[in-house]
Design a protein around this motif. Structure first.
Motif, PDB file in Angstrom:
ATOM      1  N   SER A  29      71.317  -5.015   1.820  1.00  0.00           N
ATOM      2  CA  SER A  29      69.619  -4.420   1.687  1.00  0.00           C
ATOM      3  C   SER A  29      68.890  -5.429   1.825  1.00  0.00           C
ATOM      4  CB  SER A  29      69.258  -3.530   0.569  1.00  0.00           C
ATOM      5  OG  SER A  29      68.552  -2.573   1.292  1.00  0.00           O
TER       6      SER A  29
ATOM      7  N   ILE B  98      66.923  -0.183  -6.061  1.00  0.00           N
ATOM      8  CA  ILE B  98      68.399   0.186  -5.723  1.00  0.00           C
ATOM      9  C   ILE B  98      68.773   0.228  -6.990  1.00  0.00           C
ATOM     10  CG2 ILE B  98      70.872  -0.978  -4.369  1.00  0.00           C
ATOM     11  CD1 ILE B  98      68.424  -1.140  -1.906  1.00  0.00           C
TER      12      ILE B  98
ATOM     13  N   LEU C 164      72.207   3.771  -5.183  1.00  0.00           N
ATOM     14  CA  LEU C 164      72.089   3.463  -3.619  1.00  0.00           C
ATOM     15  C   LEU C 164      72.064   5.242  -2.897  1.00  0.00           C
ATOM     16  CD1 LEU C 164      74.839   0.530  -2.273  1.00  0.00           C
ATOM     17  CD2 LEU C 164      72.237   0.869  -2.067  1.00  0.00           C
ATOM     18  N   GLU C 165      71.684   5.878  -2.324  1.00  0.00           N
ATOM     19  CA  GLU C 165      71.181   7.735  -1.755  1.00  0.00           C
ATOM     20  C   GLU C 165      71.642   7.360  -0.572  1.00  0.00           C
ATOM     21  OE1 GLU C 165      67.134   8.014  -3.213  1.00  0.00           O
ATOM     22  OE2 GLU C 165      67.836   8.536  -5.237  1.00  0.00           O
TER      23      GLU C 165
ATOM     24  N   VAL D 271      76.134   7.145   2.380  1.00  0.00           N
ATOM     25  CA  VAL D 271      75.981   5.708   2.422  1.00  0.00           C
ATOM     26  C   VAL D 271      77.028   4.501   2.665  1.00  0.00           C
ATOM     27  CG1 VAL D 271      75.830   4.087   0.351  1.00  0.00           C
ATOM     28  CG2 VAL D 271      74.914   6.300  -0.252  1.00  0.00           C
TER      29      VAL D 271
ATOM     30  N   LEU E  11      76.458  -0.630  -9.982  1.00  0.00           N
ATOM     31  CA  LEU E  11      76.298  -2.095  -8.608  1.00  0.00           C
ATOM     32  C   LEU E  11      75.960  -2.795  -8.867  1.00  0.00           C
ATOM     33  CD1 LEU E  11      73.542   0.668  -7.172  1.00  0.00           C
ATOM     34  CD2 LEU E  11      75.356  -0.679  -5.672  1.00  0.00           C
TER      35      LEU E  11
ATOM     36  N   HIS F  22      77.802  -3.936  -0.513  1.00  0.00           N
ATOM     37  CA  HIS F  22      75.833  -3.794   0.573  1.00  0.00           C
ATOM     38  C   HIS F  22      74.818  -4.353   0.479  1.00  0.00           C
ATOM     39  CE1 HIS F  22      73.941   0.231   2.093  1.00  0.00           C
ATOM     40  NE2 HIS F  22      72.264  -0.469   1.042  1.00  0.00           N
TER      41      HIS F  22
END
Length: 182
Positions: free
Chosen positions: A104, A112, A117-118, A125, A179, A102
């Motif tokens: 960002s 995060i 992650l939402e 997601v 994560l 992911h």
């Protein structure tokens, strides 16, 4: 056909009306996100975004993120994922690879890592199978940061994953324990 600038403008407009605000031009999405192509073209034109079926086909086929899809008869179109309006895209749960990624902005990294992650206003997601795609996504929001997601472990722990038509992996949320910042 159409210029790159026209292609980009039409693509952005389609993302807006097929993913977020169909009411902006007065189209309706069915329960699976599909809308009538002729109505889309006509209503877009009424709102200053003019194109024909050939230009629309060009936008759909050349979109590097494959954001849109036609049905088999090219009379219906929808966005493949990323909706903020309620639709059921009919995805079936899939077993993800061991790791997904992911991207960002670095400014979001601490948040995060703390809360995960939402999906927020989206349905899911979004995760990618490769670092390059995640980095590309992260760059849209500022200096990028990439997170590794232990997707297969999440799956084994009972969290479902879906694979969109354009290869984006989708899940409801990624708790912090899955994560790792790269």
């Amino acid at each position: 056909m159409i210029s790159d600038k026209e292609n980009k403008n039409i693509s952005k407009f389609l993302s807006l009306v097929l993913r977020h605000q169909p009411e902006l031009i007065g189209i309706e999405l069915d329960e699976n996100g599909w809308t009538d192509v002729d109505a889309l073209i006509a209503k877009s034109g009424e709102h200053g975004v003019r194109y024909n079926i050939d230009a629309l086909k060009h936008v759909v086929t050349t979109n590097n993120k494959q954001r849109f899809a036609f049905n088999d008869t090219f009379d219906r179109i929808r966005a493949n994922q990323g909706h903020s309006v309620e639709v059921d895209l009919g995805y079936e749960a899939k077993i993800p690879p061991e790791v997904l990624y992911h991207g960002s902005a670095i400014k979001n990294a601490d948040s995060i890592l703390a809360s995960g992650l939402e999906k927020r206003e989206r349905h899911h997601v979004h995760l990618s199978a490769d670092v390059a795609t995640a980095a590309n996504v992260g760059q849209r929001h500022g200096k990028p940061v990439i997170f590794e997601v232990t997707a297969l472990q999440m799956h084994h722990d009972g969290m479902p994953f879906f694979l969109s038509n354009n290869g984006v992996w989708l899940t409801d949320a990624v708790p912090p324990k899955y994560l790792k910042k790269q």
